[in-house]
Design a protein around this motif. Sequence first.
Motif, PDB file in Angstrom:
ATOM      1  N   ILE A 145       0.855  -1.183   0.000  1.00 36.62           N
ATOM      2  CA  ILE A 145       0.000   0.000   0.000  1.00 36.62           C
ATOM      3  C   ILE A 145       0.893   1.236   0.000  1.00 36.62           C
ATOM      4  N   ASP A 151      -0.376  -5.164   2.474  1.00 34.86           N
ATOM      5  CA  ASP A 151      -1.827  -5.097   2.302  1.00 34.86           C
ATOM      6  C   ASP A 151      -2.444  -6.350   2.943  1.00 34.86           C
ATOM      7  N   GLU A 153      -5.335  -6.977   4.116  1.00 36.37           N
ATOM      8  CA  GLU A 153      -6.670  -7.336   3.641  1.00 36.37           C
ATOM      9  C   GLU A 153      -6.588  -8.177   2.368  1.00 36.37           C
TER      10      GLU A 153
END
Length: 424
Positions: A145, A151, A153
């Motif tokens: 990110i 990241d 997620e």
Amino acid sequence: MIFSDKILELCQNAERDLAPLFAKIDEVSFYNTQKIMESFSENRVATAMFDSTSGYGYDDRGRDTLDKIWAEVMGAEAAFVRHNIVNGTQALTIGLFGLLRPGDLMVSVAGKPYDTLEEVIGIAGRPGDGSLADFGVKYSQIELIDNKTLDFEAIEKILLENINAGKPVKVIFVQRSKGYLNRRTLTVAEIGELVKLVKSVSPDTYVVVDNCYGEFTEKYEPTHVGADMIIGSLIKNPGGGMAETGGYIAGTARAVELASYRLTSVGCGLEVGATMGQNKSLYKGLFYAPHTTAQALKTAHLAAHIFGSMGYKVNPVWDEERSDIIQTVITESPDLLCAFCRGIQKGSPVDSFVTPEPWEMPGYTSQVIMAAGAFTQGSSIELSADGPMRPPYTVYFQGGLTYESGKIGIMSAAQSVLEFSGNE
């Protein structure tokens, strides 16, 4: 070598500001040195362990003891370190081929791996050359990110998708250092958070870390926080400037066993492998490694301060704590990139008279310029600088066997850049 008053002033200001950070670096170096010396003592390291073996190398006491020490120092269940691993890329190839099988999925979660791994994975190069892709291994990639953070997620999503499909991700691959990317280097703590996530969702997935350039920059390694495998080169940090070649793999007993079958053969593993008189340099290199890494870290901080003061965008900035020895300077110009590297070469102890030029280096997708006036060819724990000839023309600087020599190299690079740009 004579430096201008401007360069001397930049250096003086930098060292004044950096004194507290240098003290912290020395603290980490002491901690890691103490850890190594305790392991040497507990394992009764003796001069007989430096003896050479030949042929099959059965019962090489020095080799086997060094493997045990390496595992202890790295916080791993098992490890092996070998002089005949030719570079970090081969060490990574051994580890990945050891774990991955046809139909398996490998996911790189810190963006694109280092350039030399592209052909190993099969995302570059010719089909049929023997890449992981040729053997039916699948590959996916998750970007950081904003080039800064993992990241989580997206990582959790791909893990769950593959579990639900009945084929869990086999390897989560994370490159600790930035490689040839303008991104943050990941800390051991961040990698620890990644391990927690992966193991909570997909316990059988291996977490593999390209640990190159990161060893001994912190008090702990990724294996201390649960990584299944870490991999690196001995002509970077952990060889301490003493090892003239080689690589290592450390991790869980099973992961290291599987890698050992790719190092030699199934059934032989770590039981064979003549050391050919190289044990002493590997032991000595590990002994020196924390101190030598500290010298390189100080040199990197100095480079960040000086070139930041000159108006260049640097990463990390001078007062940022580091998890690898790499310093980047964005020159925005192919000529300035070359000027930086030529200044480093001029300030090196070996081949200082040589003028580096960009060339088509094997394993790289762009022309690369490299400055490396080193005692050991390709040794990036020694003073070196390199960069791909593509925008934004970023130079990647690392190393310095001593802070004093690293300081001279950085001052030489700064003077070369100022002279070229007409600001001297």
